[in-house]
Design an enzyme around this catalytic site. Sequence first.
Site, PDB file in Angstrom:
ATOM      1  CG  HIS A 165      -8.470  -0.485   5.660  1.00 24.01           C
ATOM      2  ND1 HIS A 165      -8.356  -0.698   4.302  1.00 24.01           N
ATOM      3  CD2 HIS A 165      -7.994   0.755   5.891  1.00 24.01           C
ATOM      4  CE1 HIS A 165      -7.835   0.380   3.745  1.00 24.01           C
ATOM      5  NE2 HIS A 165      -7.602   1.277   4.682  1.00 24.01           N
ATOM      6  CG  ASP A 166     -10.821   3.007   4.760  1.00 20.61           C
ATOM      7  OD1 ASP A 166     -10.204   3.030   5.842  1.00 20.61           O
ATOM      8  OD2 ASP A 166     -10.301   3.302   3.667  1.00 20.61           O
TER       9      ASP A 166
ATOM     10  CG  ASP B 251      -4.217   5.956   0.961  1.00 17.36           C
ATOM     11  OD1 ASP B 251      -5.130   5.188   1.294  1.00 17.36           O
ATOM     12  OD2 ASP B 251      -4.043   7.077   1.482  1.00 17.36           O
TER      13      ASP B 251
ATOM     14  CG  ASP C  92      -2.166   0.610   1.158  1.00 17.43           C
ATOM     15  OD1 ASP C  92      -2.246   1.645   0.489  1.00 17.43           O
ATOM     16  OD2 ASP C  92      -3.138   0.086   1.756  1.00 17.43           O
TER      17      ASP C  92
ATOM     18  CD  GLU D 159      -8.773   4.773  -0.854  1.00 13.74           C
ATOM     19  OE1 GLU D 159      -9.574   4.512   0.040  1.00 13.74           O
ATOM     20  OE2 GLU D 159      -7.772   5.496  -0.672  1.00 13.74           O
TER      21      GLU D 159
HETATM   22  C1  NOJ Z   1      -7.703   5.688   2.461  1.00 17.20           C
HETATM   23  C2  NOJ Z   1      -7.322   4.621   3.421  1.00 17.20           C
HETATM   24  O1  NOJ Z   1      -7.926   3.427   3.012  1.00 17.20           O
HETATM   25  C3  NOJ Z   1      -7.786   5.091   4.788  1.00 17.20           C
HETATM   26  O2  NOJ Z   1      -7.712   4.085   5.754  1.00 17.20           O
HETATM   27  C4  NOJ Z   1      -6.970   6.303   5.159  1.00 17.20           C
HETATM   28  O3  NOJ Z   1      -7.467   6.845   6.353  1.00 17.20           O
HETATM   29  C5  NOJ Z   1      -7.042   7.378   4.076  1.00 17.20           C
HETATM   30  N1  NOJ Z   1      -6.935   6.855   2.748  1.00 17.20           N
HETATM   31  C6  NOJ Z   1      -5.937   8.371   4.255  1.00 17.20           C
HETATM   32  O4  NOJ Z   1      -4.697   7.813   3.934  1.00 17.20           O
END
Ligand code: NOJ
Length: 544
Positions: free
Chosen positions: A321-322, A197, A96, A247
């Site tokens: 994870h979000d 990310d 990542d 992402e």
């Molecule tokens: C996306 C990530 O998946 C998340 O966990 C993170 O808080 C934000 N980007 C900032 O890096």
Amino acid sequence: MASFKDKVVYQIYPKSFQDSNGDGLGDLRGVIQRLDYLKDLGVDYLWLTPFFPSPQKDNGYDVSNYCEVDSRFGTMADFDELVKSADEKGLKIMLDMVLCHTSDQHEWFQKAINGDENYQRYYIFRDGRGDNEPPTNWQCAFGGSAWQWESHLKNWYLHLHDVSQPDLDWTNPKVREELANVVRFWKDRGVAGFRFDVINLISKPEVFEDDTEGLGRKLFADGPHVHEYLRELVKNSGIDGMITVGEMASTDLKNCLLYTRPEDHELSMVFSFHHLKVDYKDGDKWSLMNADIHELKKLFEEWQVGMSKSGGWNAVFWCNHDQPRAVSRFGDDGIESAKMLATTIHLMRGTPYVYQGEELGMTNAKFTSIEQYRDVESLNYYKILLEQGKSESDALKIIGERSRDNSRTPMQWSAEKFAGFSTAEPWISSPKNFETINVENELRDKNSVLNFYKMLIKFRKDNPIVQDGDIEFIERDNDDVVAYRRTLDSKELIVICNFRNSEVKLQDRSLSEYLAAGYKKILGNYESIDTNLRPYESIVFSLN
Ligand code: NOJ
């Protein structure tokens, strides 16, 4: 560019996957211990979320050194061993890369605020507007202004996420060079692919001005130079042809086609999130409503058909994870809904991602007190909700549904104390249901969610129609089901998924009409076929 159409990616959140040294935190040696499990599941790539040195304000997405392993997760030797052991089992590692921002503890930022002008050009510092007013009205992702006053420099720096995550200035060629070197560093250590990310936020608008309609997102997503920067990053780090996923925050189809068309040499695939906002009331994550299945279908259709028409490629996923756990969000925490949701995604056109524990049907965290939460976003928003006048119990209910901690509870390996994750009290607690929903139980039960995932993963590999077939949506006016047809040469697959916890009817063609027309049921989460679809039933027909 290589094809990833038969591959499946498994996402590991190392902090919550397996603790090998009894400190309550997962680590790299813990991942090594579980490689046989992952091989048996049948996945190809393991994407590990960040384990680099970090103050952990945002669980590792605040990186203070890009080219080291945080001692909490192990050592560089552990990492090298992980790559080697995974490789021996036919598993490849994806890392990542958090290149939109650093931690405020990163050497670059520290030098910047201590007066080094060279490093000040690595970040986005701006003068404010008069008395104590930041340069624009943009809001950061975790609540509050996206600008922070820097008292040494007497100006403001931009942070689209937490205040401890200053954004890097990609207009500076030196920054782009440093970041390409970071990616190359990991590639040279044997990493096979990368997840980038919030990569569509790297190119900020030319002019910084107030967003008169929203929180700023629209102004800084998919910015003016993003495609050019990505192509340069891919070229200069030497990763063209490797598996990469971006992402994409608040993106659109047009840009995602450009990100993923092989001829553009940017990325292999993208995560877009529109389908995971269908339960946000008026687009607000912190306002609850039931998932709008009509909207969900429309979005799936738009992205599946739209991307495939013009040569783009989607990552397909429910969980990460979000996100809260899909089985709690779109299902009823039960086995049938977990299997139905898996079927919906795995037979689509795109590369499926499985987030640790999803393959067991792991549910939301079920926390009952704010003290159990760890996530910066959840804790910030709890405060904001109280400030808005919500009662503690209402705020807790909203956080309970929407918190990112829902997916960060320890992987449920067994019914033992601490779910077999650790011998010590974990950094975050588990829902009680680990006593039944766990790997050990599910390996023994042939009808488990785990065995269903294994079957779906293998089904993709054995069937070119899943990898490469065209896709067309059916039952388009039926708001209870998501259904589509895959076709390749003369073969056909029909995938029908009931999103309701009740019996529902098909509208275009009944189940018995499919059978009468020669379709055969080849997959499903109920053994027999009934007249109508049963609660959360998924059924797959094939026609040769
Ligand atoms: C996306 C990530 O998946 C998340 O966990 C993170 O808080 C934000 N980007 C900032 O890096």
